[in-house]
Write an enzyme that holds these catalytic residues in place. Structure first.
Site, PDB file in Angstrom:
ATOM      1  N   LEU A  33      -3.853  -0.786   5.229  1.00 63.30           N
ATOM      2  CA  LEU A  33      -2.990  -0.397   5.002  1.00 63.30           C
ATOM      3  C   LEU A  33      -1.857  -1.548   5.066  1.00 63.30           C
ATOM      4  O   LEU A  33      -2.685  -2.742   5.700  1.00 63.30           O
ATOM      5  CB  LEU A  33      -1.855  -0.021   6.265  1.00 63.30           C
ATOM      6  N   HIS A  34      -0.655  -2.082   4.312  1.00 67.31           N
ATOM      7  CA  HIS A  34      -0.364  -3.465   4.602  1.00 67.31           C
ATOM      8  C   HIS A  34       1.743  -3.072   4.546  1.00 67.31           C
ATOM      9  O   HIS A  34       1.911  -2.021   4.680  1.00 67.31           O
ATOM     10  CB  HIS A  34      -0.221  -3.699   3.210  1.00 67.31           C
ATOM     11  N   HIS A  37       2.405  -0.739   2.065  1.00 69.32           N
ATOM     12  CA  HIS A  37       2.679   1.494   3.225  1.00 69.32           C
ATOM     13  C   HIS A  37       4.225   1.714   4.362  1.00 69.32           C
ATOM     14  O   HIS A  37       5.040   2.887   4.238  1.00 69.32           O
ATOM     15  CB  HIS A  37       1.567   1.311   3.425  1.00 69.32           C
ATOM     16  N   ASP A 152       2.934   1.477  -8.284  1.00 71.81           N
ATOM     17  CA  ASP A 152       1.631   2.191  -9.338  1.00 71.81           C
ATOM     18  C   ASP A 152       3.099   3.553  -9.734  1.00 71.81           C
ATOM     19  O   ASP A 152       3.290   4.580  -9.712  1.00 71.81           O
ATOM     20  CB  ASP A 152       1.077   3.503  -8.056  1.00 71.81           C
ATOM     21  N   MET A 186       2.544  -6.284  -3.231  1.00 71.50           N
ATOM     22  CA  MET A 186       1.605  -5.643  -1.730  1.00 71.50           C
ATOM     23  C   MET A 186       0.715  -4.802  -2.383  1.00 71.50           C
ATOM     24  O   MET A 186       0.607  -3.651  -3.009  1.00 71.50           O
ATOM     25  CB  MET A 186       2.759  -5.503  -0.537  1.00 71.50           C
ATOM     26  N   ARG A 189      -5.818  -4.812  -2.599  1.00 72.84           N
ATOM     27  CA  ARG A 189      -6.702  -4.898  -3.543  1.00 72.84           C
ATOM     28  C   ARG A 189      -6.579  -6.385  -2.631  1.00 72.84           C
ATOM     29  O   ARG A 189      -7.470  -7.527  -2.842  1.00 72.84           O
ATOM     30  CB  ARG A 189      -6.931  -5.095  -4.569  1.00 72.84           C
TER      31      ARG A 189
END
Length: 281
Positions: A33-34, A37, A152, A186, A189
Site C-alpha cells: 500500500l501507498h 491507496h 487502472d 503512484m 511497482r
C-alpha cells in the site's frame, strides 16, 4: 481497526454491520500500500459508515509467473499504514481457499469487448482473473460503494461492466490518479524502481501533458510519432501509446466533439512495467 484472516470471521462482521443498517465502502487491493491507496479510503470515508480494505495478491490475473513471484508483499507495513490513516474499519486478508474454494479456476466473462483492448490484448485472460476475484470479494464484503483508482482506467471500466453483468447493487467510484511529486503515477511497482529510474520515469507524465496540449491541434498520427520519438531519444522501452474513446476503449485516429478521449501509455523501465493515462481536455 479489525483484521480478519478468513471469510467466516469477515462474514460475522458484515452481518452485524448490515443489521445496524451501516453503509459499507470497499476498496480491494493487492497490498504494498501507498498514498494512492489511502486516497481511495479518504473517498470511502466521506460516503460510508464502515470502510473495508482487502489485501489479496490474486494469482489468476497474472500472465507471467515471475511477475506474480516478484509482486511485493508487505502485510505488516500495510496494516500499520491503514491503522495510521484512521480511515479503515476492517481489513480482510483472505487465504487462497477463501477466494478459490474449488481450486484456482478463472471464470470467463463477456465484458462487451473492452476486455480485448490494450491490457487485455497484452495480457490475455487478465480481466477474467480480475472479474473472478472481484465477484467473490463483492459477494463476501457486500459493499454499497466500491472505489478504484483511475490509474487502472481499463480495470475501472471492467468493474463497472462486471457489476452490471452480475446485477449487483454496488455503486462504483473512480478516484483520480495519485502522483508522486515528479508526476509519476503512484503504484506498488514503483517500489522496484531505483531512485534514478524513478526520476527518469517522470518523463511518462510529462509526455502525457504534452499530448494534452497537442490534442485537437495535431493529428493522432503525428502525436503518436512525437511520443515515440521522445522515448526513442531517451532509450526507454515504450510498449504502447494510444488515444482511445473513454466509453469503448477503442483506439481512435481522429478527434470528435461528441466523445471523451483518454491517452494511455505503457513504458518498461528496467524490469518494471509502468502504466499511466490522462483524460484529454
Amino acid at each position: 481497526m479489525q483484521v480478519f484472516y478468513d471469510k467466516d470471521s469477515l462474514s460475522e462482521f458484515i452481518k452485524t454491520q448490515k443489521k445496524l443498517n451501516k453503509k459499507i465502502g470497499f476498496a480491494p487491493t493487492m497490498g504494498a500500500l501507498h498514498a494512492g491507496h489511502i486516497s481511495l479510503y479518504k473517498e470511502a470515508k466521506r460516503d460510508n459508515d464502515i470502510v473495508v480494505c482487502s489485501i489479496f495478491v490474486n494469482p489468476t490475473q497474472f500472465n507471467n509467473p515471475d511477475d506474480l513471484e516478484k509482486y511485493p508483499r508487505t502485510i505488516d507495513d500495510d496494516i500499520a499504514k491503514l491503522a495510521d490513516s484512521s480511515l479503515v474499519d476492517a481489513v480482510y486478508i483472505p487465504k487462497t481457499e477463501d477466494i478459490y474454494p474449488h481450486g484456482m479456476l478463472r471464470k470467463h466473462y463477456d465484458f462487451g469487448g473492452i476486455e480485448k483492448e490494450m491490457e487485455g490484448a497484452a495480457r490475455p485472460g487478465h480481466f477474467d482473473g480480475v472479474g473472478t476475484v472481484l465477484e467473490e470479494l463483492f459477494r463476501q464484503v457486500q459493499p454499497d460503494n466500491a472505489y478504484f483508482g483511475e490509474k487502472d482506467f481499463q480495470q475501472l471500466k471492467i468493474v463497472e461492466k462486471l457489476v452490471q453483468i452480475l446485477d449487483l447493487k454496488i455503486k462504483i467510484h473512480g478516484v483520480k490518479i495519485y502522483r508522486e511529486a515528479n508526476g509519476l503515477a503512484m503504484s506498488s511497482r514503483n517500489m522496484r524502481l531505483s531512485q534514478k529510474e524513478k526520476e527518469t520515469s517522470a518523463l511518462i507524465y510529462q509526455t502525457l501533458m504534452h499530448v494534452n496540449d497537442w490534442f485537437k491541434v495535431l493529428s493522432v498520427g503525428e502525436i503518436k510519432s512525437r511520443v515515440k520519438a521522445i522515448f526513442d531519444k531517451e532509450n526507454m522501452d515504450l510498449e504502447y501509446f494510444i488515444i482511445a474513446d473513454e466509453a469503448t476503449l477503442k483506439e481512435v485516429d481522429f478527434y470528435s466533439n461528441d466523445k471523451s478521449f483518454r491517452a494511455f501509455i505503457v513504458v518498461n523501465v528496467g524490469a518494471v512495467r509502468l502504466i499511466d493515462n490522462l483524460h484529454l481536455d
